[in-house]
Each structure stands twice: as C-alpha cells, then as structure tokens.
Design a protein around this motif. Structure first.
Motif, PDB file in Angstrom:
ATOM      1  N   VAL A  28       1.135  -0.946   0.249  1.00 55.56           N
ATOM      2  CA  VAL A  28       0.006  -0.080   0.326  1.00 55.56           C
ATOM      3  C   VAL A  28       1.028   1.512   0.078  1.00 55.56           C
ATOM      4  CG1 VAL A  28      -2.241   0.799   0.886  1.00 55.56           C
ATOM      5  CG2 VAL A  28      -1.658  -1.420   1.609  1.00 55.56           C
ATOM      6  N   HIS A  29       0.383   1.723  -0.704  1.00 51.48           N
ATOM      7  CA  HIS A  29       1.342   3.466  -1.234  1.00 51.48           C
ATOM      8  C   HIS A  29       1.422   4.343  -0.068  1.00 51.48           C
ATOM      9  CE1 HIS A  29      -1.219   5.484  -2.947  1.00 51.48           C
ATOM     10  NE2 HIS A  29      -1.668   4.783  -3.428  1.00 51.48           N
ATOM     11  N   GLY A  30       1.787   5.860   0.156  1.00 50.91           N
ATOM     12  CA  GLY A  30       1.639   6.221   0.627  1.00 50.91           C
ATOM     13  C   GLY A  30       0.752   7.521  -0.026  1.00 50.91           C
ATOM     14  N   VAL A  31       0.405   9.030   0.818  1.00 55.05           N
ATOM     15  CA  VAL A  31      -0.607   9.367   0.080  1.00 55.05           C
ATOM     16  C   VAL A  31      -0.293  10.578  -0.675  1.00 55.05           C
ATOM     17  CG1 VAL A  31       0.194  11.358   2.031  1.00 55.05           C
ATOM     18  CG2 VAL A  31      -2.190  11.721   0.948  1.00 55.05           C
ATOM     19  N   THR A  32      -0.814  10.449  -1.941  1.00 55.28           N
ATOM     20  CA  THR A  32      -0.681  10.969  -3.293  1.00 55.28           C
ATOM     21  C   THR A  32       0.592  10.505  -4.060  1.00 55.28           C
ATOM     22  OG1 THR A  32       1.366  12.730  -2.328  1.00 55.28           O
ATOM     23  CG2 THR A  32      -0.423  13.452  -2.255  1.00 55.28           C
ATOM     24  N   HIS A  33       0.704   9.463  -3.444  1.00 54.65           N
ATOM     25  CA  HIS A  33       1.338   8.753  -4.519  1.00 54.65           C
ATOM     26  C   HIS A  33       0.632   7.886  -4.970  1.00 54.65           C
ATOM     27  CE1 HIS A  33       6.126   7.207  -4.592  1.00 54.65           C
ATOM     28  NE2 HIS A  33       5.243   7.876  -5.433  1.00 54.65           N
ATOM     29  N   ARG A  34       1.403   6.255  -5.574  1.00 53.96           N
ATOM     30  CA  ARG A  34       0.352   5.296  -6.293  1.00 53.96           C
ATOM     31  C   ARG A  34       0.875   4.070  -6.552  1.00 53.96           C
ATOM     32  NH1 ARG A  34       3.169   6.281 -12.040  1.00 53.96           N
ATOM     33  NH2 ARG A  34       4.516   6.920 -12.159  1.00 53.96           N
ATOM     34  N   ARG A  35       0.645   3.322  -7.008  1.00 49.77           N
ATOM     35  CA  ARG A  35       0.655   0.976  -6.724  1.00 49.77           C
ATOM     36  C   ARG A  35       1.993   1.154  -7.416  1.00 49.77           C
ATOM     37  NH1 ARG A  35      -3.019   1.407 -11.022  1.00 49.77           N
ATOM     38  NH2 ARG A  35      -2.637  -0.271 -13.211  1.00 49.77           N
ATOM     39  N   GLN A  36       2.375   1.935  -8.172  1.00 50.22           N
ATOM     40  CA  GLN A  36       3.552   2.321  -9.030  1.00 50.22           C
ATOM     41  C   GLN A  36       4.600   2.017  -8.208  1.00 50.22           C
ATOM     42  OE1 GLN A  36       0.632   2.984 -10.370  1.00 50.22           O
ATOM     43  NE2 GLN A  36       0.338   2.790 -12.499  1.00 50.22           N
ATOM     44  N   ALA A  37       4.799   3.480  -6.932  1.00 49.03           N
ATOM     45  CA  ALA A  37       5.841   3.378  -5.851  1.00 49.03           C
ATOM     46  C   ALA A  37       6.529   1.821  -5.739  1.00 49.03           C
ATOM     47  CB  ALA A  37       5.233   3.695  -4.679  1.00 49.03           C
ATOM     48  N   TRP A  38       5.910   0.965  -5.739  1.00 47.71           N
ATOM     49  CA  TRP A  38       6.663  -0.024  -5.777  1.00 47.71           C
ATOM     50  C   TRP A  38       7.347  -0.884  -7.080  1.00 47.71           C
ATOM     51  CZ3 TRP A  38       6.641  -0.854  -0.307  1.00 47.71           C
ATOM     52  CH2 TRP A  38       5.550  -0.317   0.484  1.00 47.71           C
ATOM     53  N   HIS A  59      -6.250   7.965  -5.443  1.00 45.90           N
ATOM     54  CA  HIS A  59      -4.915   7.878  -5.736  1.00 45.90           C
ATOM     55  C   HIS A  59      -4.426   7.311  -6.940  1.00 45.90           C
ATOM     56  CE1 HIS A  59      -4.495   9.488  -1.357  1.00 45.90           C
ATOM     57  NE2 HIS A  59      -3.524   9.364  -1.934  1.00 45.90           N
ATOM     58  N   GLY A  60      -3.695   7.465  -7.628  1.00 48.80           N
ATOM     59  CA  GLY A  60      -3.122   6.451  -8.930  1.00 48.80           C
ATOM     60  C   GLY A  60      -4.596   6.884 -10.261  1.00 48.80           C
ATOM     61  N   GLN A  61      -4.536   5.353 -10.702  1.00 49.86           N
ATOM     62  CA  GLN A  61      -6.447   4.672 -11.316  1.00 49.86           C
ATOM     63  C   GLN A  61      -8.129   4.651 -11.024  1.00 49.86           C
ATOM     64  OE1 GLN A  61      -4.170   1.836 -13.746  1.00 49.86           O
ATOM     65  NE2 GLN A  61      -4.190   3.257 -15.646  1.00 49.86           N
ATOM     66  N   SER A  62      -7.535   4.728  -9.480  1.00 53.04           N
ATOM     67  CA  SER A  62      -9.049   4.364  -8.345  1.00 53.04           C
ATOM     68  C   SER A  62      -9.730   5.792  -8.348  1.00 53.04           C
ATOM     69  CB  SER A  62      -8.352   4.332  -7.108  1.00 53.04           C
ATOM     70  OG  SER A  62      -8.085   2.543  -7.008  1.00 53.04           O
ATOM     71  N   GLY A 183       4.978  10.273 -14.316  1.00 54.04           N
ATOM     72  CA  GLY A 183       3.701  10.003 -13.713  1.00 54.04           C
ATOM     73  C   GLY A 183       3.179   9.683 -12.413  1.00 54.04           C
ATOM     74  N   ASP A 184       4.061   9.784 -11.378  1.00 54.62           N
ATOM     75  CA  ASP A 184       4.228  11.077  -9.636  1.00 54.62           C
ATOM     76  C   ASP A 184       3.429  12.290 -10.394  1.00 54.62           C
ATOM     77  OD1 ASP A 184       5.420   8.405  -9.120  1.00 54.62           O
ATOM     78  OD2 ASP A 184       6.708   9.307  -8.342  1.00 54.62           O
ATOM     79  N   ALA A 185       4.055  13.076 -11.249  1.00 57.04           N
ATOM     80  CA  ALA A 185       3.414  14.252 -11.114  1.00 57.04           C
ATOM     81  C   ALA A 185       2.311  14.097 -11.451  1.00 57.04           C
ATOM     82  CB  ALA A 185       4.616  15.401 -12.527  1.00 57.04           C
ATOM     83  N   ARG A 186       1.651  13.751 -12.239  1.00 47.39           N
ATOM     84  CA  ARG A 186       0.203  13.801 -12.976  1.00 47.39           C
ATOM     85  C   ARG A 186      -0.574  12.647 -11.584  1.00 47.39           C
ATOM     86  NH1 ARG A 186       1.683  10.030 -18.621  1.00 47.39           N
ATOM     87  NH2 ARG A 186       2.229  11.758 -19.275  1.00 47.39           N
ATOM     88  N   ALA A 187       0.511  11.583 -10.950  1.00 44.73           N
ATOM     89  CA  ALA A 187      -0.739  11.341 -10.198  1.00 44.73           C
ATOM     90  C   ALA A 187      -0.861  12.063  -8.665  1.00 44.73           C
ATOM     91  CB  ALA A 187       0.389   9.887  -9.546  1.00 44.73           C
ATOM     92  N   PHE A 188      -0.007  12.993  -8.943  1.00 44.48           N
ATOM     93  CA  PHE A 188       0.012  14.568  -7.595  1.00 44.48           C
ATOM     94  C   PHE A 188      -1.079  14.821  -7.770  1.00 44.48           C
ATOM     95  CE2 PHE A 188       0.559  18.302  -5.227  1.00 44.48           C
ATOM     96  CZ  PHE A 188       0.826  17.394  -4.388  1.00 44.48           C
TER      97      PHE A 188
END
Length: 301
Positions: A28-38, A59-62, A183-188
């Motif tokens: 499980v990722h952190g706030v403003t992040h996404r599953r790709q963090a792993w 977050h992410g695609q949810s 991707g992180d910039a978009r996710a934020f």
C-alpha cells in the motif's frame, strides 16, 4: 504472471495488480502516490510472494475518495477490507509506506493481516506541532505543483527538476527514473482532493494489534517527511513490534535502495520460524519489550 484490474464495490473500483506466486503480500502506497511506487522492489519480491499492488481511493487509477460524512479512517478501513474480500484474500501479509504503513497497521489491528510491515508509517507524531511540520511539506508540494501547472511533466523530465521534486522524499533523487517522475507528477495532481481530506482528518495511531500478528516497523533514517524521532513514539505505541532504522534511505525508500527494502519486506512477511537477523543489523536501545534493531550497513553509497 501479471494481472491488472479494478475491483468494484458499490460502483467503486480500486485499481490493482497481482504479480508472482507464493503467500500473498499486499503493498500500500503513501498519500499522493500510486501503486507504481513499489515497482523498484517488485522483481525482488515476486519469486517469493504473490504481490498485490493497489491504488488507494483518490489515488493513481482508483476513483476519488468520497466520505459521505463518515470518518475518513472508517472509510479507508472499510474500503481496504472490502478490497481484500473482493480479491479473495484471507489475512494476507500487508505492508505499506507512510499512509500505507498506517493502513497496514490498521489491518493488523482489525485482524485482517497475518503480518504487518510498515515503512515510516504515518500516525506517530506526538502533538499538533509535529504534524504541522508534515502538513507544511505537503502544502509546499501543492504550491510547487500549482506554479508548474501544465509544465510539471517537462519539469519532471529534467534531472534538476527531479532533484527538486524528490529531495524531501528520497535520499537519492537522481535514482528516480524519468517515466516514474512523470507519472508521479500526474498522480500528485489527481490526488490533491484526497490529500486535502486526509490532512484535515489525520490522527495519531493508538490501536492495539493482537500479539499473534508479527509487526515490523522500519523507519528511514533520512526521513524528512515523518522524521526519525517519531520512531520512538512508534516503539511506545507498538512495543511488541520489531523496530528497524534503515540507514541511507529517505521517506519513500524504494528507489533509494530496492534490494534492502525488499529484504525488509520479505523478512517482515516471513513465517516466524524462518526469520533470521538482517545482515549488518545490531540491537538498538529501545523500550523494554520491543524488538529494536538498527540497520548498520551503509545503504546506497
């Protein structure tokens, strides 16, 4: 084998992926992040675990985080519990970073996890002033995102831009790949509404985790978001846990040292009888009853 899909609950779908085989480990990722963090640690895990990556609500695609007037903690707990049910997961290993670490600890308290590994988990500030420091960091991220606007992705493509984006989150910002930064910039940007909700609702963790649930709390020694002194509070609240201090990594440690973070995750999710000390770890002073170690070896150069 990789499976990517979204799980539906009353019209709400959480984006997720499943990789590998073995005992299930939900990350499980952190706030403003996404599953790709792993992704930096994924290949090191899938030979030993079936790894399930999930995007939290908002977050992410949810879909967006919607509370409908209910406490945020209750909503996140219910969504995560329902996600496990939808995935057919009966008490998987659960690990998380930052907000994800807090959710993992909550799953342990609920009896929904067979083990918990929390990397610099949220919820262990001692007072409002300590949390105000963390809130201010995220507000600065918001201000930077607003200033950049449509130029955020171009900013992420430059090495200097990535240094600015990740210097608070990572000990080694230069190790973040360009595609991950974009991707992180978009996710934020997408997670901004969820961030506002979560910052307003943030509360310390104070729940009891059953003694038969192994818990590992690993703090990043170079954490600038949730500073390492909060690890002392974690030892007080969860004294039965194994407490690690990870040298040479920042708040989001997966790109700083993927190999070592993967070892922490595998060890935290291993059957109790098979757990061996981490290479280079040494006992550290801690509250009586806590298992505390400091990862002494140099990490990441």
């Amino acid at each position: 084998m990789k499976t990517t899909r979204r799980e539906r609950r009353e019209g709400v779908m959480l984006a997720c992926e499943r990789h590998g085989s073995g005992e299930p480990l939900v990350l499980v990722h952190g706030v403003t992040h996404r599953r790709q963090a792993w992704y930096p640690v994924l290949d090191r895990l899938t030979e030993h675990r079936e790894v399930i990556l999930v995007d939290l609500p908002g977050h992410g695609q949810s879909p967006p985080l919607v509370t409908k007037g209910f406490p945020v903690e209750d909503v996140l707990r219910a969504e995560f519990k329902e996600f496990l049910t939808d995935q057919g997961l009966d008490r998987p290993h659960v690990a998380g970073n930052s907000l994800g670490g807090l959710i993992a600890l909550g799953a342990g308290a609920e009896g929904d996890a067979r083990s918990v590994t929390a990397l610099s988990p949220a919820g262990f500030w001692r007072n409002n002033a300590e949390f105000a420091y963390t809130r201010a960091i995220f507000l600065r991220f918001c201000a930077l995102s607003d200033r950049l606007g449509q130029h955020a992705e171009s900013f992420a493509r430059s090495r200097a831009g990535r240094q600015v984006m990740y210097r608070v989150l990572c000990a080694h910002p230069g190790r973040v790949p360009v595609d991950q930064a974009i991707g992180d910039a978009r996710a934020f940007r997408y997670a901004r509404p969820a961030l506002d909700i979560l910052l307003r609702a943030a509360e310390p963790f104070d729940r009891e985790i059953p003694a038969d649930v192994p818990v590992t709390i690993a703090w990043a020694a170079r954490d600038l978001v949730l500073p390492p002194w909060q690890a002392a509070r974690a030892k007080e609240v969860v004294p039965q846990a194994e407490h690690l201090m990870m040298r040479g990594v920042g708040h989001v440690p997966m790109t700083d040292d993927p190999s070592y973070v993967a070892k922490v995750l595998l060890r935290g999710s291993a059957p109790a009888a098979s757990i061996a000390p981490l290479h280079g770890a040494r006992p550290a002073k801690g509250r009586a009853g806590a298992r505390t170690h400091v990862a002494a070896r140099a990490i990441g150069g």
